[in-house]
Design an enzyme around this catalytic site. Structure first.
Site, short mmCIF file in Angstrom:
data_model
loop_
_atom_site.label_atom_id
_atom_site.label_comp_id
_atom_site.label_asym_id
_atom_site.label_seq_id
_atom_site.Cartn_x
_atom_site.Cartn_y
_atom_site.Cartn_z
N HIS A 54 25.62 22.29 22.70
CA HIS A 54 25.60 23.44 23.61
C HIS A 54 26.77 23.41 24.59
CE1 HIS A 54 24.36 21.04 27.10
NE2 HIS A 54 23.55 20.39 26.27
N GLU A 112 16.87 17.88 23.18
CA GLU A 112 17.45 16.64 23.69
C GLU A 112 16.37 15.57 23.77
OE1 GLU A 112 19.53 14.39 23.96
OE2 GLU A 112 21.03 15.35 25.25
#
Length: 252
Positions: free
Chosen positions: A32, A119
């Site tokens: 990202h 994550e």
């Protein structure tokens, strides 16, 4: 057995990727764009940044303006490569917003949220600045820096083994579903570093920069290749290569 043909290309022009072969899925894994938390120490040298990073983990932090511009740059790059059939994204905002920007530039292809692409869960460390946690939460800090990869982090945090199992299983599931296709996966630094360990157990991944691109060819559960690792050549000449957060093993 795994086969490795890695192009580490952080500074030069990215190499062209051929259209997928019927025997494998080509999975383009993208980190990202930058968030405000990634950029906490942006004015500091890279070697100081490591100790100042906020721990995001599963907290839902949005992209900052730099991150949106980085996403637009990687989206432009991917739009000039062979077309992907679908984008899979972590459901956390910083990844999903990156994925939507890429999808828009690549002809409006579908974006599928997948929580398995998140994550690493950092438990009690989430929302804290790295250089402070040794004092504010020494137990969680000790767990985080432990060399025991089975060590979980207090507060529901994942061990490195748990992260590895989740990351590799998620990629295999996508690869087996999309054999013969090119797909894009938008995820996070810890998730992507786990994939590198899968491909190169004895290697060192180095930094996983915001919007870096890695390419895997997945033939099946026991045969896959890592073709490109951590390529950020699309950020050359943009001003984001030097300023973007590096995403080393202490990040999240």
């Amino acid at each position: 057995m795994a086969e490795f043909a890695i192009n580490n290309n952080n500074n030069g022009s990215h190499s062209s990727i051929n259209s997928p072969h019927p025997d494998y899925a080509e999975i383009v894994v993208v980190r990202h764009g930058e968030t405000a938390w990634n950029a906490t120490a942006k004015i500091q040298p890279w070697y100081v940044q490591i100790s100042l990073i906020c721990k995001q983990g599963h907290l839902d932090v949005e992209l900052n303006e730099n991150g949106r511009q980085q996403a637009a740059v990687v989206a432009d790059r991917l739009s000039r490569e062979p077309k992907a059939s679908v984008i899979y994204s972590s459901d956390l905002k910083r990844a999903f917003e990156t994925a939507l920007i890429v999808a828009s530039k690549c002809g409006g292809i579908e974006v599928v949220k997948d929580s398995d692409l998140r994550e690493r869960h950092l438990g009690d460390l989430q929302g804290h600045v790295f250089h402070e946690i040794a004092k504010t939460n020494p137990t969680a800090y000790k767990a985080f820096v432990s060399k025991n990869e089975d060590q979980e982090i207090p507060g529901g945090g994942e061990s490195l083994v748990q992260l590895y199992d989740r990351s590799t299983s998620a990629l295999l599931k996508i690869g087996l579903k999309h054999k013969g296709e090119r797909v894009i996966v938008v995820s996070h630094g810890g998730f992507i570093r786990a994939l590198y360990k899968w491909a190169c157990p004895n290697g060192k991944p180095g930094k996983v920069l915001n919007t870096c691109v890695s390419v895997f060819h997945l033939y099946g559960e026991d045969k896959w290749t890592l073709k490109v690792w951590g390529d950020v050549s699309h950020l050359n000449e943009t001003g984001f290569l030097e300023s973007g957060f590096g995403g080393d093993r202490n990040s999240g």
